[in-house]
Write a protein that holds these residues in place. Structure first.
Motif, short mmCIF file in Angstrom:
data_model
loop_
_atom_site.label_atom_id
_atom_site.label_comp_id
_atom_site.label_asym_id
_atom_site.label_seq_id
_atom_site.Cartn_x
_atom_site.Cartn_y
_atom_site.Cartn_z
N GLU A 42 0.82 -1.21 0.00
CA GLU A 42 0.00 0.00 0.00
C GLU A 42 0.86 1.27 0.00
OE1 GLU A 42 -3.75 -1.94 2.55
OE2 GLU A 42 -2.37 -0.49 3.47
N LEU A 43 1.98 1.22 0.70
CA LEU A 43 2.82 2.40 0.83
C LEU A 43 3.79 2.58 -0.33
CD1 LEU A 43 3.66 2.29 4.64
CD2 LEU A 43 2.12 3.87 3.48
N ALA A 44 4.08 1.52 -1.05
CA ALA A 44 4.96 1.65 -2.21
C ALA A 44 4.35 2.62 -3.22
CB ALA A 44 5.19 0.28 -2.85
N THR A 45 5.17 3.50 -3.75
CA THR A 45 4.66 4.51 -4.67
C THR A 45 5.66 4.76 -5.78
OG1 THR A 45 3.68 6.74 -4.77
CG2 THR A 45 5.64 6.47 -3.39
N THR A 46 5.22 5.42 -6.83
CA THR A 46 6.04 5.58 -8.03
C THR A 46 7.11 6.63 -7.84
OG1 THR A 46 4.22 4.91 -9.46
CG2 THR A 46 6.01 6.16 -10.47
N ALA A 47 8.35 6.26 -8.16
CA ALA A 47 9.47 7.19 -8.24
C ALA A 47 9.90 7.30 -9.70
CB ALA A 47 10.63 6.68 -7.39
N ILE A 48 10.23 8.52 -10.11
CA ILE A 48 10.67 8.79 -11.48
C ILE A 48 12.14 9.15 -11.42
CG2 ILE A 48 10.31 10.22 -13.52
CD1 ILE A 48 7.44 10.74 -12.21
N LEU A 49 12.96 8.42 -12.14
CA LEU A 49 14.41 8.53 -12.02
C LEU A 49 15.01 9.29 -13.19
CD1 LEU A 49 15.13 4.90 -10.79
CD2 LEU A 49 14.62 6.94 -9.44
N GLY A 50 15.84 10.29 -12.86
CA GLY A 50 16.44 11.14 -13.87
C GLY A 50 17.95 10.99 -13.92
N GLU A 51 18.48 10.86 -15.11
CA GLU A 51 19.92 10.78 -15.32
C GLU A 51 20.46 12.15 -15.71
OE1 GLU A 51 23.23 8.26 -17.95
OE2 GLU A 51 21.09 8.07 -18.38
N ILE A 52 21.61 12.51 -15.20
CA ILE A 52 22.28 13.75 -15.57
C ILE A 52 23.11 13.47 -16.82
CG2 ILE A 52 23.96 15.49 -14.86
CD1 ILE A 52 23.10 15.01 -11.99
N GLY A 53 22.71 14.05 -17.95
CA GLY A 53 23.40 13.79 -19.21
C GLY A 53 23.12 12.38 -19.70
N PRO A 158 28.70 21.73 -13.88
CA PRO A 158 28.55 21.44 -15.31
C PRO A 158 27.10 21.57 -15.71
CG PRO A 158 28.79 19.41 -14.08
CD PRO A 158 29.00 20.53 -13.09
N THR A 159 26.87 21.82 -16.99
CA THR A 159 25.50 21.94 -17.50
C THR A 159 25.17 20.70 -18.33
OG1 THR A 159 25.96 24.30 -17.72
CG2 THR A 159 23.88 23.51 -18.61
N PHE A 160 24.13 20.00 -17.91
CA PHE A 160 23.69 18.80 -18.61
C PHE A 160 22.16 18.80 -18.69
CE2 PHE A 160 27.73 17.07 -16.86
CZ PHE A 160 28.31 16.60 -18.03
N PRO A 161 21.61 18.22 -19.75
CA PRO A 161 20.17 17.96 -19.74
C PRO A 161 19.87 16.81 -18.77
CG PRO A 161 21.17 17.00 -21.70
CD PRO A 161 22.26 17.78 -21.00
N ILE A 162 18.67 16.83 -18.23
CA ILE A 162 18.19 15.72 -17.41
C ILE A 162 17.29 14.85 -18.28
CG2 ILE A 162 16.78 15.04 -15.42
CD1 ILE A 162 19.30 16.33 -14.51
N PHE A 163 17.59 13.58 -18.32
CA PHE A 163 16.77 12.63 -19.07
C PHE A 163 16.05 11.71 -18.08
CE2 PHE A 163 20.16 13.80 -22.05
CZ PHE A 163 19.39 14.21 -23.13
N TRP A 164 14.72 11.69 -18.16
CA TRP A 164 13.92 10.89 -17.25
C TRP A 164 13.86 9.48 -17.79
CZ3 TRP A 164 13.65 13.55 -13.06
CH2 TRP A 164 13.66 14.94 -13.13
N CYS A 211 20.97 7.10 -11.80
CA CYS A 211 20.07 8.26 -11.87
C CYS A 211 20.01 8.96 -10.50
CB CYS A 211 18.67 7.81 -12.29
SG CYS A 211 18.62 6.99 -13.89
N PRO A 212 20.80 10.00 -10.29
CA PRO A 212 20.85 10.65 -8.98
C PRO A 212 19.72 11.63 -8.71
CG PRO A 212 22.42 11.68 -10.45
CD PRO A 212 21.83 10.53 -11.21
N VAL A 213 18.84 11.85 -9.68
CA VAL A 213 17.69 12.73 -9.48
C VAL A 213 16.44 11.85 -9.41
CG1 VAL A 213 16.35 14.65 -10.39
CG2 VAL A 213 18.83 14.61 -10.72
N LYS A 214 15.65 12.06 -8.37
CA LYS A 214 14.45 11.24 -8.17
C LYS A 214 13.27 12.14 -7.86
CE LYS A 214 13.84 8.99 -4.32
NZ LYS A 214 14.00 8.02 -3.22
N VAL A 215 12.23 12.01 -8.65
CA VAL A 215 10.98 12.75 -8.44
C VAL A 215 9.95 11.79 -7.88
CG1 VAL A 215 9.05 13.87 -9.61
CG2 VAL A 215 11.40 14.50 -10.19
N GLY A 216 9.27 12.20 -6.81
CA GLY A 216 8.28 11.33 -6.19
C GLY A 216 8.94 10.20 -5.44
#
Length: 269
Positions: A42-53, A158-164, A211-216
């Motif tokens: 019930e508590l498990a929920t969706t995480a969206i993982l983003g890669e730097i570059g 550094p400047t990189f796009p984030i790719f989900w 993927c060091p960026v995580k949404v949700g």
């Protein structure tokens, strides 16, 4: 310890579990164990993982998710200044919400979310918005204009796009889970139902390492849960070499939204 091993340790070390009670618990019944497993699901929920570059950037396209620059802002906005230090903040992470493969309900009201930081500050770990960090949100991307340094115009980050890259179901940390299950289960020696659950797979750890960026999802606490009062977790950034983000000893920062502002928390080994 390599970063992947440190991420695994957050789930694989039962010694890190908080003590729930001084009362010696009985062995859990089969029904109690099933109750715990059901609650975990019930508590498990969706995480969206983003890669730097990781893929070729569109350098001139600021209307995208970015790391370290190429931000957008409102026409009447300036680069933010830290309320405590007086230093100009640096663009760290821009999230273009409609690029997410799945939009969490809490994000639906936003088109763009930006976080700026005073990169020299050591006080932002538990700060309020504007002190060491600043979150800005926008509801209409078409009205935004370039703000701050562009593509690789600064050596600070550094400047990189984030790719989900992927969405994945994520379980809470033990400290966010222990009070959700029967006491006998929380204190039992048998803990594979949690630390070796279907959510803590090798694939999960590999994706988190990449993927060091995580949404949700859930905040992946290191030293222990530190939720701000009446706050909702929004996203997390882990220390990473590629983005030149180093937070203590392989630490992370976590962004929460309260009713009227934003709060940051930090944690490290």
């Amino acid at each position: 310890m390599p970063f992947l091993d440190r991420i695994k340790s957050l789930f694989s070390q039962p010694v890190a579990r908080p003590k729930v009670s001084d009362t010696k618990a009985a062995e859990p019944t089969q029904q109690e164990m099933q109750t715990a497993v059901n609650r975990l699901d019930e508590l498990a929920t969706t995480a969206i993982l983003g890669e730097i570059g990781g893929s070729k950037p569109q350098k001139e396209n600021r209307a995208a998710s970015w790391w370290g620059g190429n931000f957008l802002g409102a026409q009447d906005e300036d680069v933010p200044v830290c309320s405590q230090s007086g230093r100009a903040m640096h663009p760290v992470l821009q999230i273009r919400v409609d690029e997410l493969p799945e939009i969490p309900p809490a994000f639906e009201e936003f088109a763009v979310i930006n976080i700026w930081m005073d990169l020299q500050s050591s006080t932002f770990w538990g700060a309020e918005n504007g002190n060491g960090f600043l979150v800005r949100t926008y509801t209409d991307i078409d009205k935004l204009v370039p703000l701050g340094v562009g593509y690789r115009e600064s050596s600070d980050l550094p400047t990189f796009p984030i790719f989900w890259r992927e969405t994945i179901s994520e379980q809470p940390s033990w400290e966010d889970m222990a009070d959700e299950v029967p006491t006998n289960v929380a204190q039992a020696a048998a803990d594979d139902w949690f630390f070796k659950s279907k959510y803590s797979s090798d694939r999960y750890f590999e994706l988190r390492n990449k993927c060091p960026v995580k949404v949700g999802g859930w905040p992946t606490w290191i030293q222990g849960a530190d939720w701000p009062k009446d706050a909702q977790f929004f996203f997390q950034v882990d220390s990473n070499d590629k983005g030149k983000m180093f937070l203590g000893d392989t630490g992370s920062f976590y962004i929460f939204k309260t009713a009227d502002s934003w709060v940051i928390r930090g944690d490290c080994y």
